[in-house]
Write a protein that holds these residues in place. Structure first.
Motif, short mmCIF file in Angstrom:
data_model
loop_
_atom_site.label_atom_id
_atom_site.label_comp_id
_atom_site.label_asym_id
_atom_site.label_seq_id
_atom_site.Cartn_x
_atom_site.Cartn_y
_atom_site.Cartn_z
N GLU A 186 45.20 38.83 35.00
CA GLU A 186 44.51 38.39 36.20
C GLU A 186 44.36 36.88 36.10
OE1 GLU A 186 40.84 40.41 36.00
OE2 GLU A 186 41.82 42.35 35.76
N ILE A 214 46.27 49.72 34.80
CA ILE A 214 45.44 50.85 35.21
C ILE A 214 45.61 51.95 34.16
CG2 ILE A 214 45.09 52.59 37.02
CD1 ILE A 214 44.51 49.95 38.19
N LEU A 271 41.24 52.08 44.93
CA LEU A 271 42.62 51.75 44.58
C LEU A 271 43.59 52.48 45.51
CD1 LEU A 271 44.66 50.45 42.64
CD2 LEU A 271 44.40 52.42 41.14
N ALA A 288 40.17 44.35 40.11
CA ALA A 288 41.61 44.29 40.39
C ALA A 288 41.90 43.19 41.38
CB ALA A 288 42.07 45.63 40.95
N ASN A 289 43.03 42.55 41.18
CA ASN A 289 43.49 41.54 42.11
C ASN A 289 44.02 42.24 43.37
OD1 ASN A 289 44.93 39.59 43.52
ND2 ASN A 289 45.43 38.49 41.65
N PRO A 292 48.32 43.03 32.31
CA PRO A 292 47.06 42.84 33.04
C PRO A 292 46.62 41.39 33.06
CG PRO A 292 46.67 43.89 30.93
CD PRO A 292 48.14 43.62 31.01
N SER A 322 50.57 47.65 35.19
CA SER A 322 49.63 46.61 35.60
C SER A 322 48.24 46.82 35.02
CB SER A 322 49.57 46.53 37.12
OG SER A 322 49.13 47.74 37.63
N HIS A 349 39.34 39.52 44.47
CA HIS A 349 39.26 40.66 43.56
C HIS A 349 38.35 41.73 44.13
CE1 HIS A 349 41.09 37.93 40.74
NE2 HIS A 349 41.24 38.93 39.90
N ASN A 352 35.68 43.82 33.06
CA ASN A 352 36.10 45.12 32.51
C ASN A 352 35.09 45.70 31.52
OD1 ASN A 352 36.65 43.11 30.69
ND2 ASN A 352 38.57 43.98 29.97
N PHE A 408 47.81 44.38 44.09
CA PHE A 408 47.98 45.78 44.41
C PHE A 408 48.47 46.01 45.83
CE2 PHE A 408 45.48 45.95 40.57
CZ PHE A 408 46.14 46.94 39.88
#
Lengths: 306, 322
Positions: A28, B61, B258, B25-26, A26, B59, B15, A233, B30
């Motif tokens: 980013e 999730i 998503l 999320a990027n 993850p 990734s 994002h 998050n 995705f």
């Protein structure tokens, strides 16, 4: 030809993602910039703290007005919209009746704790069973703050003794983690400690438990400010900012303020929909999927034919 | 009094916040993932769920969200193909309905199982084991088959055709039904059971199950090849739709945002994949697919046997209503 190359490179990108180790996945791009922020804020003071501290003036004269702390947050409401990528909360305030001669005097210590609501949490430990790594033991916690940030003028161990810090749940070592009744009985004390440490460690890894030793800066005799990262998050829910004023290991005053942290717009609508009418939401998801699948394929095919 | 602090707003904010996965999320990541899996599914003519779900998990999730959202993505990926096959009269509706009936039962059991396994903390392990087992078996079989086909084509020798096995036990089962489109008169039990098994796996693995359904229909039920793909797509659309609704209502684990990202990019990728696939030979394609399937299998298996750097894990009550 070019189309094929584009498509092939995309495939390779996907394979590279498969090959990357899971724990590093993850990643980013924004994560680094977010983490860098508090460090930057802290840097001017590191130098300061390493300098030998000036001898503190003696006890305040009897009858002098008692110091107290007043504080506020930069935004009392943080909205999570579809573009939310985390934010920064500035906690600022001042020492009333400050006897500090300058910002550099180091006469007072300020600790700011920004904490989210406690939610139930389950920690598990893997062990090797017949060659496979399997979750075998678990400890349930009745409540663990889903987010906990602590910033201070210098390392909190230097500010006050452990008993005081523990009493006020100040610091990552003293985050309130209450084991569920069953786990408390069944788990050995040493194991419980290992599990607690693991929770803090994992939360830190996720960027949800944050510590910045020199994150609070005095700007003048009484004014101080700190900037705290709230990553994307963080589970959405109300936050509490607690501000503590110390002098020579003594807690002089506290102040607390609430921050609303909630979904807004389409995020709120979707979340409520999914949680309150899950069956309808499921049907909606199917409808969206069917429509998107059909529309996307017809749109694309038409362009291809043209 | 207001304090004005300079706010750093990132210039390239590509994002999007995922409401159910509760993370930012990027978008490009995705979209690329959807495109890549779509490309491969178009190339090989498979659903791609078995690739998508592991990729989503890798990734970051949460596994449950990856599996739940995967079901919605499969609906979208299969629906246009199913419609096209239906127009060409390549769907045995009766067979599809029997498979579907089994599939719904399997899906219901599977979704309940997800719930139980999640509470026991063994869901991730179970998903990984299911993937390793099925991808390993199917990948190996495909690898052997395609390698021998390529070798046979090279040496020019006529390839030994598979002998039609005598599945007499299938013909002895009760509840016989006539499937006109497939020109079959067999018991309804085998298709029901196959449907149930695939539905169960779909719910657990977040995959449509075409990679099990198609061989099972060809080799076990002896359905004519031209009807197999259409009928399996027909069944997959409906079972995935039921699974989506079940995952949303039982596990609160379907993320529409998503899903939408993956659907749109997946459909686009599939078109390129299908075009690229037309230029490759069937056995070469199967060999590549076998290699890919085994790669995913090994990657998932690796995590199970290698000492993890962190033995602890934490879960919050994801999916519980407010």
């Amino acid at each position: 030809m070019t189309r094929r190359w584009i498509a092939l490179s995309v495939v390779f990108a996907a394979l590279a993602a498969v090959a990357a180790p899971a724990h590093a996945a993850p990643s980013e791009p924004s994560a680094t910039s977010r983490e860098a922020a508090p460090a930057r804020a802290a840097s001017p003071n590191i130098e300061l703290a390493q300098r030998p501290r000036k001898p503190l003036p003696g006890k305040p004269p009897a009858g002098a007005p008692k110091e107290s702390v007043e504080a506020d947050v930069s935004s009392r409401t943080i909205a999570v919209t579809s573009g939310f990528t985390g934010t920064e909360i500035v906690v600022f305030g001042s020492v009333v009746n400050s006897r500090q001669t300058s910002a550099e005097a180091g006469y007072y210590d300020v600790v700011v704790v920004l904490e989210a609501m406690a939610t139930p949490l389950l920690a598990r430990r893997k062990s090797n069973v017949a060659g496979l790594w399997v979750n075998t033991t678990s400890v349930g916690f009745e409540g663990a703050p889903s987010y906990y940030a602590i910033v201070s003028t210098r390392p909190i161990e230097e500010i006050a003794d452990e008993d005081l810090l523990e009493r006020h749940a100040i610091g990552l070592d003293f985050v309130r983690l209450a084991p569920a009744a069953r786990s408390a009985i069944e788990t050995q004390a040493s194991d419980l400690k290992a599990f607690k440490e693991a929770v803090v460690r994992l939360k830190q890894k996720e960027g949800l438990y944050i510590k910045a030793d020199y994150g609070v800066i005095f700007i003048g005799q009484s004014l101080f400010r700190s900037s705290i990262t709230l990553p994307a998050n963080v589970p959405v829910g109300p936050l509490t900012a607690r501000v503590y004023l110390f002098r020579e290991g003594e807690l002089l005053s506290t102040f607390s303020s609430r921050v609303k942290f909630e979904r807004e717009g389409i995020e709120l609508w979707l979340y409520r929909f999914a949680m309150r009418q899950p069956v309808l939401y499921g049907l909606f998801a199917v409808f969206v999927a069917v429509a998107a699948g059909l529309i996307a394929s017809t749109v694309f095919r038409r362009r291809d034919a043209a | 009094m207001t304090l004005t602090a300079t706010k750093r707003v990132s210039a390239y904010s590509m994002h999007i916040y995922l409401p159910i996965a509760e993370m930012s999320a990027n978008v490009l990541l995705f979209l690329g993932m959807g495109c890549a899996v779509g490309f491969l599914s178009g190339l090989f003519g498979v659903g791609g769920g078995f690739l998508m779900t592991p990729l989503l998990i890798f990734s970051g999730i949460p596994t449950a969200v990856a599996v739940g959202t995967g079901a919605a993505q499969i609906v979208a990926a299969s629906v246009s193909g199913a419609v096209a096959q239906y127009r060409r009269n390549n769907v045995d509706i009766k067979m599809g309905v029997v498979l579907l009936a089994g599939g719904v039962v399997g899906s219901v059991i599977g979704v309940k199982m997800v719930r139980i396994l999640r509470m026991a903390g063994q869901f991730d392990l179970f998903v990984a084991l299911a993937y390793v087992t099925f991808l390993g078996v199917i990948g190996t079989l495909m690898l052997i088959e395609s390698a021998s086909a390529i070798q046979a084509a090279r040496s020019g020798a006529p390839r030994a055709r598979r002998q039609p096995g005598q599945h007499s036990w299938i013909h002895k089962l009760p509840f016989k039904m006539r499937f006109h489109r497939s020109k079959l008169y067999i018991s309804a039990l085998p298709p029901l059971m196959i449907g149930a098994f695939v539905g169960f796996l779909g719910a657990i693995m977040g995959a449509g199950g075409g990679f099990i359904m198609v061989p099972a229909m060809i080799y076990l039920l002896r359905v004519p090849t031209n009807v197999v793909v259409g009928t399996s797509l027909f069944q997959i659309v409906f079972v995935s739709a039921v699974t989506t609704v079940m995952q949303a209502s039982e596990n609160y684990s379907v993320d529409v945002v998503l899903a939408l990202l993956l659907i749109v990019s997946g459909v686009v990728g599939a078109q390129y994949g299908a075009a690229a696939g037309a230029r490759l030979k069937g056995e070469q394609l199967r060999l590549l697919l076998a290699a890919l399937v085994l790669l995913v299998c090994i990657r998932i298996g690796w995590d199970l046997v290698v000492t993890p750097p962190e033995l602890f894990s934490i879960t919050t009550s994801l999916g519980a209503p407010e």
